[in-house]
Design an enzyme around this catalytic site. Structure first.
Site, PDB file in Angstrom:
ATOM      1  CD  GLU A 171      21.009  35.077 100.322  1.00 40.58           C
ATOM      2  OE1 GLU A 171      19.792  34.814 100.419  1.00 40.58           O
ATOM      3  OE2 GLU A 171      21.835  34.264  99.835  1.00 40.58           O
ATOM      4  CG  ASN A 216      19.049  21.705 102.748  1.00 42.69           C
ATOM      5  OD1 ASN A 216      19.721  22.446 103.463  1.00 42.69           O
ATOM      6  ND2 ASN A 216      18.029  22.131 102.023  1.00 42.69           N
ATOM      7  CE1 TYR A 236      17.799  30.259 105.108  1.00 41.43           C
ATOM      8  CE2 TYR A 236      18.932  30.119 107.218  1.00 41.43           C
ATOM      9  CZ  TYR A 236      18.807  29.727 105.891  1.00 41.43           C
ATOM     10  OH  TYR A 236      19.684  28.823 105.348  1.00 41.43           O
TER      11      TYR A 236
END
Ligand code: RTP
Ligand code: MG
Length: 145
Positions: free
Chosen positions: A133, A119, A56
């Site tokens: 990623e 979420n 992140y």
């Protein structure tokens, strides 16, 4: 042109700790498969604080960065590679808006997310980020299309 619309892509998905805790891995995978995506790689792991911070990094100046990293290390995650037509965008449609309060009916986040942070799923937001990623979690031999 037609080929552009039919592009077969791969995207990185993460089933987040709020969802693994509630045993929703299968229910979420069902959404991907019914939505036309194929799970071509998958592993369950616990992120270390270092991994979460690196994953992140783009959000490191945001107010929610510390809380997000803490949440993402709070339990197991399931990292996966999803493959299909326009997989990056398709996955984000299946996921729904970041904030479940704004997520469309029938999306994963509308049906399963607990909050804007917890979420339930992550999905790459561009083809370029998807490639980075995917490489963060998987080697080429672990991805079987
Ligand atoms: P993701 O990266 O997880 O697929 O989600 P996204 O693109 O929809 O959201 P993004 O803006 O990239 O934010 C990454 C994750 O950070 C948490 N978040 N918390 N408290 C907040 O205001 C806030 N905003 C974002 C969420 O877990 C979000 O998915
Ligand atoms: Mg994002």
């Amino acid at each position: 042109p037609r080929e552009t619309n039919m592009a077969i892509e791969r995207t990185l998905s993460i089933i987040k700790p709020d969802a693994t805790r509630r045993n929703l891995t299968g229910a979420i995978n069902d959404r991907f498969e019914k939505g036309g995506l194929r799970i071509v790689a998958q592993k369950r792991l616990r992120l270390t604080p270092e991994m979460a911070g690196q994953f992140y990094e783009v959000h490191k100046e945001r107010s929610f960065f510390g809380s997000l990293c803490e949440f993402m290390t709070s339990g197991p995650v399931v990292a996966q590679v999803l493959e299909g037509e326009n997989a990056v965008l398709r996955n984000r449609e299946i996921m729904g808006a970041t904030n479940p309060a704004n997520a469309a009916e029938g999306t994963i986040r509308k049906d399963f997310a607990e909050s804007i942070e917890a979420n339930s799923v992550h999905g790459s937001d561009s083809l370029e980020n998807a490639a980075n990623e995917i490489a963060f979690f998987f080697s080429e031999i672990e991805i079987v299309g």
